[in-house]
Write a protein that holds these residues in place. Structure first.
Motif, PDB file in Angstrom:
ATOM      1  N   VAL A   8       0.857  -1.185   0.000  1.00 32.83           N
ATOM      2  CA  VAL A   8       0.000   0.000   0.000  1.00 32.83           C
ATOM      3  C   VAL A   8       0.894   1.237   0.000  1.00 32.83           C
ATOM      4  N   ILE A   9       0.703   2.109  -0.997  1.00 32.45           N
ATOM      5  CA  ILE A   9       1.527   3.320  -1.079  1.00 32.45           C
ATOM      6  C   ILE A   9       0.724   4.594  -0.822  1.00 32.45           C
ATOM      7  N   GLU A  10      -0.618   4.460  -0.819  1.00 32.98           N
ATOM      8  CA  GLU A  10      -1.460   5.627  -0.568  1.00 32.98           C
ATOM      9  C   GLU A  10      -2.856   5.149  -0.179  1.00 32.98           C
ATOM     10  N   THR A  11      -3.484   5.833   0.777  1.00 33.62           N
ATOM     11  CA  THR A  11      -4.847   5.483   1.146  1.00 33.62           C
ATOM     12  C   THR A  11      -5.699   6.745   1.196  1.00 33.62           C
ATOM     13  N   ASP A  12      -6.965   6.570   0.841  1.00 37.37           N
ATOM     14  CA  ASP A  12      -7.940   7.655   0.900  1.00 37.37           C
ATOM     15  C   ASP A  12      -9.286   7.026   1.217  1.00 37.37           C
ATOM     16  N   GLY A  13      -9.605   6.938   2.492  1.00 38.14           N
ATOM     17  CA  GLY A  13     -10.836   6.276   2.906  1.00 38.14           C
ATOM     18  C   GLY A  13     -10.758   4.784   2.627  1.00 38.14           C
ATOM     19  N   ASN A  14     -11.717   4.268   1.865  1.00 39.09           N
ATOM     20  CA  ASN A  14     -11.752   2.837   1.540  1.00 39.09           C
ATOM     21  C   ASN A  14     -11.106   2.524   0.197  1.00 39.09           C
ATOM     22  N   ILE A  15     -10.380   3.471  -0.362  1.00 40.51           N
ATOM     23  CA  ILE A  15      -9.679   3.261  -1.626  1.00 40.51           C
ATOM     24  C   ILE A  15      -8.187   3.436  -1.368  1.00 40.51           C
ATOM     25  N   SER A  16      -7.395   2.499  -1.866  1.00 40.99           N
ATOM     26  CA  SER A  16      -5.940   2.566  -1.698  1.00 40.99           C
ATOM     27  C   SER A  16      -5.240   2.350  -3.031  1.00 40.99           C
ATOM     28  N   LYS A  17      -4.047   2.914  -3.128  1.00 39.62           N
ATOM     29  CA  LYS A  17      -3.186   2.633  -4.274  1.00 39.62           C
ATOM     30  C   LYS A  17      -2.153   1.624  -3.801  1.00 39.62           C
ATOM     31  N   CYS A  32       4.667  -0.802 -17.881  1.00 41.00           N
ATOM     32  CA  CYS A  32       5.079  -0.112 -16.656  1.00 41.00           C
ATOM     33  C   CYS A  32       6.443   0.544 -16.877  1.00 41.00           C
ATOM     34  N   PRO A  33       6.666   1.720 -16.267  1.00 44.18           N
ATOM     35  CA  PRO A  33       7.944   2.398 -16.452  1.00 44.18           C
ATOM     36  C   PRO A  33       9.110   1.723 -15.743  1.00 44.18           C
ATOM     37  N   GLY A  34       8.858   0.871 -14.777  1.00 46.10           N
ATOM     38  CA  GLY A  34       9.927   0.188 -14.062  1.00 46.10           C
ATOM     39  C   GLY A  34       9.543  -1.233 -13.759  1.00 46.10           C
ATOM     40  N   SER A  35      10.479  -1.980 -13.218  1.00 49.87           N
ATOM     41  CA  SER A  35      10.219  -3.398 -13.008  1.00 49.87           C
ATOM     42  C   SER A  35       9.139  -3.652 -11.963  1.00 49.87           C
ATOM     43  N   ASP A  36       9.017  -2.805 -10.967  1.00 49.50           N
ATOM     44  CA  ASP A  36       7.999  -3.000  -9.934  1.00 49.50           C
ATOM     45  C   ASP A  36       7.062  -1.803  -9.856  1.00 49.50           C
ATOM     46  N   ALA A  37       6.748  -1.175 -10.985  1.00 54.04           N
ATOM     47  CA  ALA A  37       6.022   0.090 -10.964  1.00 54.04           C
ATOM     48  C   ALA A  37       4.534  -0.023 -11.273  1.00 54.04           C
ATOM     49  N   ALA A  38       3.977  -1.222 -11.380  1.00 56.74           N
ATOM     50  CA  ALA A  38       2.542  -1.332 -11.648  1.00 56.74           C
ATOM     51  C   ALA A  38       1.789  -0.893 -10.400  1.00 56.74           C
ATOM     52  N   ILE A  39       1.005   0.180 -10.523  1.00 53.99           N
ATOM     53  CA  ILE A  39       0.244   0.709  -9.403  1.00 53.99           C
ATOM     54  C   ILE A  39      -1.234   0.599  -9.744  1.00 53.99           C
ATOM     55  N   ILE A  40      -1.989  -0.015  -8.847  1.00 59.57           N
ATOM     56  CA  ILE A  40      -3.428  -0.180  -9.079  1.00 59.57           C
ATOM     57  C   ILE A  40      -4.210   0.514  -7.962  1.00 59.57           C
ATOM     58  N   THR A  41      -5.453   0.832  -8.255  1.00 62.96           N
ATOM     59  CA  THR A  41      -6.369   1.361  -7.252  1.00 62.96           C
ATOM     60  C   THR A  41      -7.236   0.197  -6.779  1.00 62.96           C
ATOM     61  N   ALA A  42      -7.315   0.004  -5.471  1.00 62.10           N
ATOM     62  CA  ALA A  42      -8.030  -1.150  -4.928  1.00 62.10           C
ATOM     63  C   ALA A  42      -8.988  -0.736  -3.814  1.00 62.10           C
TER      64      ALA A  42
END
Length: 137
Positions: A8-17, A32-42
């Motif tokens: 988890v890199i960011e949270t906003d209520g019940n939605i996190s990145k 993705c721009p980097g090897s571990d850079a896929a960021i999803i909203t969950a």
């Protein structure tokens, strides 16, 4: 549905990145721009906090449709646009090459609109958003 782990890199209520780890399906994609850079909203109903490693359930229901819309549909639209432009050019007595180009360009703009509308439609469907299942140890 498949389950992947991420942080988890960011949270906003019940939605996190969540920054997802790269897996075998991502090997040669290059999106993705980097090897571990896929960021999803969950959906974060369990209350995972910043920096925690979590298991995320990913929906795969629209993968084939999405790939068709993004990769194949533009080719079809440009081809149809060029053919339509050629036919209209012949009817109007305009240079065929120029009319093919204009038809292809017009249909290219149209397919961009279609892709944007598809993206908005898919984004509104709450059942397709990834869900954080548990906090990994």
């Amino acid at each position: 549905m498949k389950t992947e782990e991420g942080i988890v890199i960011e949270t906003d209520g019940n939605i996190s990145k969540v920054r997802m780890g790269k897996h075998s399906n991502c090997k040669d994609c290059g999106a993705c721009p980097g090897s571990d850079a896929a960021i999803i909203t969950a959906d974060n109903q369990i209350g995972a906090k910043l920096g925690q490693r979590v298991s995320v359930e990913l929906q795969e229901s629209n993968v084939l449709i999405g790939a068709f819309v993004v990769f194949i549909l533009p080719l079809i639209f440009v081809f149809i646009g060029a053919i339509t432009g050629k036919e209209l050019g012949e009817m109007l007595g305009v240079n065929e090459l120029i009319s093919e180009f204009i038809g292809g360009a017009a249909f290219s703009i149209a397919v961009i609109v279609v892709i944007k509308l598809f993206d908005q439609f898919v984004a509104k469907k709450d059942k397709d958003i990834p869900v954080i299942l548990k906090i990994a140890k």
